[in-house]
Design an enzyme around this catalytic site. Structure first.
Site, PDB file in Angstrom:
ATOM      1  CD  GLU A 108     -23.968   7.158  -3.734  1.00 58.25           C
ATOM      2  OE1 GLU A 108     -23.017   7.801  -3.243  1.00 58.25           O
ATOM      3  OE2 GLU A 108     -24.361   7.324  -4.903  1.00 58.25           O
ATOM      4  CD  GLU A 128     -20.500   5.645  -7.148  1.00 60.72           C
ATOM      5  OE1 GLU A 128     -21.666   5.962  -6.914  1.00 60.72           O
ATOM      6  OE2 GLU A 128     -19.979   4.595  -6.711  1.00 60.72           O
TER       7      GLU A 128
END
Length: 254
Positions: A108, A128
């Site tokens: 990210e 995640e």
């Protein structure tokens, strides 16, 4: 400045290094505060025109420090998000130099950058869901805006690792280098950006970033608001004069 975030300025480029190699540069609260502090300082400096973001010890960033997360040491800054960066990227261009892992929040961080240079041994992924979490620092939101929908879904939903060469194929990575060469290549790229007129570079980045939400009807009017000061700047006159006189321009950022 935190020892967990290092900064070095040379030739108009600030290299920001996450310095937690013992933790694969996982981001904790100290890293988030350190990155935010560096950007606060660098954005106001007249001798910095571009950034390179990298990690120490052969790894870019393995994401959020899960041990810190469990203890309440959250890697977020109010108004800036994860790592003090993802929700408020700098106005000046930023290049990610990726070696090793760019996973979860590390991926990210790369998505929050404007350009990505990666070693052929670099690995990207959004694991995640395998940890009961969501890629909420830009992974789920930014990824489908950068690459085709179905490929973004595969990356985000499987949690699998993907090599830099594959992400180069789908347009997410600008350049793939031999191992150990991502930072030099990123520095060369950032240096070429930093050699250009700073007002023009900043306005160009702003138009590209903000125009994603503009309608066709408002596009040129919105753009005009941003670029008009550039065309009336001393640097615009200097660029034309340097071209006519066949010499290198001397930018003032004015």
């Amino acid at each position: 400045m935190s020892d967990e975030v290092l900064v070095d300025v040379d030739g108009g480029v600030a290299v920001i290094t996450i310095n937690r190699p013992q933790a694969r540069n996982a981001v904790n609260g100290a890293v988030a505060r350190g990155v935010a502090a560096v950007l606060d300082e660098m954005e106001g400096r007249g001798d910095v025109f571009a950034y390179v973001l990298t990690g120490a010890g052969g790894t870019f960033c393995a994401g959020m420090d899960l041990k810190g997360f469990l203890s309440g040491d959250l890697p977020y800054i109010e108004g800036r998000g994860f790592a003090g960066l993802v929700e408020a990227p700098p106005k000046k261009p930023i290049v990610a130099a990726v070696e090793g892992y760019a996973l979860a929040g590390g991926f990210e961080l790369a998505l929050a950058c404007d350009l990505v240079v990666a070693s052929e041994q670099a690995v990207f992924g959004l694991p995640e869901p395998r940890r009961g979490l969501v890629a909420a620092a830009g992974g789920a939101a930014r990824l489908p805006r950068r690459i085709p929908y179905h490929i973004a879904m595969e990356i985000a939903l499987t949690g699998d690792h993907f090599p830099a060469t594959r992400l180069r194929e789908v347009g997410l990575v600008n350049h793939v280098t031999p191992p150990g060469e991502a930072l030099p290549r990123a520095l060369e790229l950032a240096g070429r950006i930093a050699a250009n007129a700073p007002l023009a570079v900043a306005a160009t980045k702003r138009v590209i970033v903000e125009s994603a939400d503009w309608s066709r009807e408002e596009m040129f009017a919105r753009q005009q608001e941003i670029i008009t000061p550039v065309f009336g700047s001393q640097d615009a006159m200097e660029g034309a004069a340097a071209f006519a006189e066949k010499r290198a321009p001397r930018w003032k950022g004015e």
